[in-house]
Motif scaffolding. Structure first.
Motif, PDB file in Angstrom:
ATOM      1  N   ILE A 121     -38.505 127.673  13.545  1.00  0.00           N
ATOM      2  CA  ILE A 121     -37.701 126.943  12.559  1.00  0.00           C
ATOM      3  C   ILE A 121     -38.177 125.508  12.350  1.00  0.00           C
ATOM      4  N   LEU A 122     -39.026 125.003  13.238  1.00  0.00           N
ATOM      5  CA  LEU A 122     -39.508 123.634  13.079  1.00  0.00           C
ATOM      6  C   LEU A 122     -40.584 123.536  11.996  1.00  0.00           C
ATOM      7  N   LYS A 123     -40.552 122.428  11.281  1.00  0.00           N
ATOM      8  CA  LYS A 123     -41.619 122.119  10.341  1.00  0.00           C
ATOM      9  C   LYS A 123     -42.866 121.714  11.115  1.00  0.00           C
ATOM     10  N   SER A 124     -44.023 121.705  10.458  1.00  0.00           N
ATOM     11  CA  SER A 124     -45.235 121.202  11.081  1.00  0.00           C
ATOM     12  C   SER A 124     -45.015 119.749  11.490  1.00  0.00           C
ATOM     13  N   ASN A 125     -45.400 119.415  12.706  1.00  0.00           N
ATOM     14  CA  ASN A 125     -45.175 118.094  13.301  1.00  0.00           C
ATOM     15  C   ASN A 125     -43.714 117.831  13.636  1.00  0.00           C
ATOM     16  N   GLY A 126     -42.878 118.870  13.554  1.00  0.00           N
ATOM     17  CA  GLY A 126     -41.490 118.727  13.979  1.00  0.00           C
ATOM     18  C   GLY A 126     -41.407 118.529  15.483  1.00  0.00           C
ATOM     19  N   GLN A 127     -40.287 117.962  15.935  1.00  0.00           N
ATOM     20  CA  GLN A 127     -40.116 117.573  17.328  1.00  0.00           C
ATOM     21  C   GLN A 127     -39.153 118.498  18.065  1.00  0.00           C
ATOM     22  N   LEU A 128     -39.543 118.887  19.276  1.00  0.00           N
ATOM     23  CA  LEU A 128     -38.681 119.657  20.165  1.00  0.00           C
ATOM     24  C   LEU A 128     -38.341 118.804  21.371  1.00  0.00           C
ATOM     25  N   ALA A 129     -37.067 118.705  21.692  1.00  0.00           N
ATOM     26  CA  ALA A 129     -36.613 118.033  22.912  1.00  0.00           C
ATOM     27  C   ALA A 129     -35.859 119.058  23.749  1.00  0.00           C
ATOM     28  N   MET A 130     -36.158 119.117  25.035  1.00  0.00           N
ATOM     29  CA  MET A 130     -35.497 120.093  25.895  1.00  0.00           C
ATOM     30  C   MET A 130     -35.362 119.557  27.310  1.00  0.00           C
ATOM     31  N   ILE A 131     -34.457 120.178  28.058  1.00  0.00           N
ATOM     32  CA  ILE A 131     -34.262 119.856  29.466  1.00  0.00           C
ATOM     33  C   ILE A 131     -34.346 121.156  30.251  1.00  0.00           C
ATOM     34  N   TRP A 132     -34.963 121.082  31.430  1.00  0.00           N
ATOM     35  CA  TRP A 132     -35.151 122.266  32.276  1.00  0.00           C
ATOM     36  C   TRP A 132     -35.134 121.799  33.722  1.00  0.00           C
ATOM     37  N   ARG A 133     -34.970 122.709  34.642  1.00  0.00           N
ATOM     38  CA  ARG A 133     -35.019 122.335  36.054  1.00  0.00           C
ATOM     39  C   ARG A 133     -36.456 121.943  36.405  1.00  0.00           C
ATOM     40  N   ALA A 134     -36.600 120.926  37.242  1.00  0.00           N
ATOM     41  CA  ALA A 134     -37.909 120.342  37.512  1.00  0.00           C
ATOM     42  C   ALA A 134     -38.860 121.312  38.195  1.00  0.00           C
ATOM     43  N   ASP A 135     -38.344 122.191  39.060  1.00  0.00           N
ATOM     44  CA  ASP A 135     -39.252 123.100  39.755  1.00  0.00           C
ATOM     45  C   ASP A 135     -39.771 124.217  38.844  1.00  0.00           C
ATOM     46  N   LYS A 164     -44.699 120.218  17.268  1.00  0.00           N
ATOM     47  CA  LYS A 164     -45.275 121.446  16.733  1.00  0.00           C
ATOM     48  C   LYS A 164     -46.613 121.105  16.079  1.00  0.00           C
ATOM     49  N   GLY A 165     -47.662 121.681  16.617  1.00  0.00           N
ATOM     50  CA  GLY A 165     -48.999 121.409  16.105  1.00  0.00           C
ATOM     51  C   GLY A 165     -49.597 120.115  16.610  1.00  0.00           C
ATOM     52  N   GLY A 166     -48.937 119.445  17.544  1.00  0.00           N
ATOM     53  CA  GLY A 166     -49.441 118.170  18.061  1.00  0.00           C
ATOM     54  C   GLY A 166     -50.734 118.337  18.844  1.00  0.00           C
ATOM     55  N   ARG A 167     -51.571 117.289  18.830  1.00  0.00           N
ATOM     56  CA  ARG A 167     -52.865 117.347  19.498  1.00  0.00           C
ATOM     57  C   ARG A 167     -53.106 116.184  20.457  1.00  0.00           C
ATOM     58  N   ALA A 168     -52.159 115.290  20.585  1.00  0.00           N
ATOM     59  CA  ALA A 168     -52.343 114.146  21.481  1.00  0.00           C
ATOM     60  C   ALA A 168     -52.260 114.598  22.941  1.00  0.00           C
ATOM     61  N   PRO A 169     -52.890 113.839  23.847  1.00  0.00           N
ATOM     62  CA  PRO A 169     -52.837 114.190  25.276  1.00  0.00           C
ATOM     63  C   PRO A 169     -51.404 114.149  25.804  1.00  0.00           C
ATOM     64  N   THR A 170     -51.153 114.929  26.842  1.00  0.00           N
ATOM     65  CA  THR A 170     -49.849 114.935  27.490  1.00  0.00           C
ATOM     66  C   THR A 170     -49.609 113.602  28.199  1.00  0.00           C
ATOM     67  N   ARG A 171     -48.381 113.097  28.092  1.00  0.00           N
ATOM     68  CA  ARG A 171     -48.002 111.839  28.734  1.00  0.00           C
ATOM     69  C   ARG A 171     -46.886 112.086  29.746  1.00  0.00           C
ATOM     70  N   LEU A 172     -47.055 111.543  30.941  1.00  0.00           N
ATOM     71  CA  LEU A 172     -46.035 111.632  31.986  1.00  0.00           C
ATOM     72  C   LEU A 172     -45.409 110.257  32.163  1.00  0.00           C
ATOM     73  N   HIS A 173     -44.125 110.147  31.846  1.00  0.00           N
ATOM     74  CA  HIS A 173     -43.428 108.872  31.937  1.00  0.00           C
ATOM     75  C   HIS A 173     -42.979 108.594  33.370  1.00  0.00           C
ATOM     76  N   ALA A 174     -42.728 107.333  33.641  1.00  0.00           N
ATOM     77  CA  ALA A 174     -42.188 106.950  34.946  1.00  0.00           C
ATOM     78  C   ALA A 174     -40.860 107.660  35.172  1.00  0.00           C
ATOM     79  N   ALA A 175     -40.609 108.021  36.418  1.00  0.00           N
ATOM     80  CA  ALA A 175     -39.423 108.806  36.747  1.00  0.00           C
ATOM     81  C   ALA A 175     -38.135 108.067  36.406  1.00  0.00           C
ATOM     82  N   LEU A 176     -37.141 108.844  36.013  1.00  0.00           N
ATOM     83  CA  LEU A 176     -35.804 108.321  35.750  1.00  0.00           C
ATOM     84  C   LEU A 176     -34.964 108.570  36.998  1.00  0.00           C
ATOM     85  N   LEU A 177     -34.460 107.492  37.604  1.00  0.00           N
ATOM     86  CA  LEU A 177     -33.658 107.595  38.823  1.00  0.00           C
ATOM     87  C   LEU A 177     -32.181 107.458  38.484  1.00  0.00           C
TER      88      LEU A 177
END
Length: 275
Positions: free
Chosen positions: A183-197, A235-248
């Protein structure tokens, strides 16, 4: 689809869940979120909205005018929290359980937020989505908090609604990501939460069709492993993966993290939401 709107806005609250009004007959409470900016009615027991939904909302990138779809919306907490932060979005709340969908519809109205509420199984096929008004390439942003507990390590609740909302099956993650991708358009954004393990499963599910990943691990305490992972994908993104500083969530002293408390009170957003 039903468009809900009302001019009635509930009273404020100093913190999430600070004030609760229980209906003995319906077993419903009214809880304050975003420091009282959002009032939600939800079941007293079973699946209840909490910090996960608000953190997801705070990690969701959206602009005024975007069509934002909340998959598995429950009573609408995450989607409505995004709408409270970003005015002028076209919000769609998708929920499989009719009773929860009705609460989401009422919550949208009580908070004077425009929202289409759709009763639909996220794992349904393209035809069902299209019939419900969610055609391919029609959404700018999708956010989702899928059932993510491992059935092998999590005792299933006898409450069917609670079990469906919390326990993943072998196909849950892949099916939900597939629905979002469709359902997302090209370059549309997905935000999700999942268990870390389960981060390896998340990366595998997003490998097809998504890129430009941004990951934000969430820790209960500085000395403990992450408990959640917040993810933004394009969706269709090509930039490198980024890992942000942890949220405490809590400092080493055990005191709640001040910045997190501000985010939960609706006074800020997480790095993943920045456009």
């Amino acid at each position: 689809m039903t468009r809900a709107f009302s001019n009635e806005v509930g009273p404020g609250s100093r913190e999430e869940n600070a004030s609760k009004k229980q209906s003995p007959a319906a077993e419903i409470t009214e809880d304050g979120f975003l420091g009282g900016q959002l009032r939600l009615r939800q079941p007293r027991s079973g699946h209840r909205a909490g910090h996960d939904a608000i953190l997801l909302a705070a990690a969701t990138p959206a602009r005024s005018g975007d069509r934002v779809v909340d998959l598995g919306a429950g009573v609408g907490a995450a989607g409505l929290a995004v709408a409270r932060r970003v005015s002028g979005i076209d919000l769609v709340l998708v929920e499989i359980d009719p009773a929860m969908a009705e609460l989401a519809r009422n919550n949208a109205g009580a908070n004077a937020i425009m929202a289409d509420v759709i009763v639909l199984d996220v794992e349904a096929g393209a035809a069902a989505f299209d019939h419900a008004g969610l055609a391919p390439d029609s959404a700018d942003v999708v956010l989702m908090n899928p059932p993510f507990n491992d059935p092998l390590r999590h005792r299933a609740s006898p409450d069917g609604v609670r079990q469906r909302a919390h326990v993943a099956t072998a196909t849950t993650l892949a099916a939900w990501v597939h629905a979002a991708r469709r359902i997302l358009k090209s370059n549309g954004q997905l935000a999700m939460i999942w268990r870390a393990d389960g981060i390896a499963d998340v990366l595998a599910a997003l490998d097809r069709g998504f890129g430009s990943l941004e990951l934000l691990p969430v820790h209960g305490e500085a000395t403990s492993p992450a408990i959640r992972i917040l993810v933004r994908a394009t969706k269709g993104g090509r930039a490198p993966t980024r890992l942000h500083a942890a949220l405490l969530l809590n400092e080493e002293s055990g005191v709640p993290n001040k910045w997190v408390q501000e985010v939960l009170a609706g006074k800020g957003e997480l790095p993943l939401a920045r456009i």
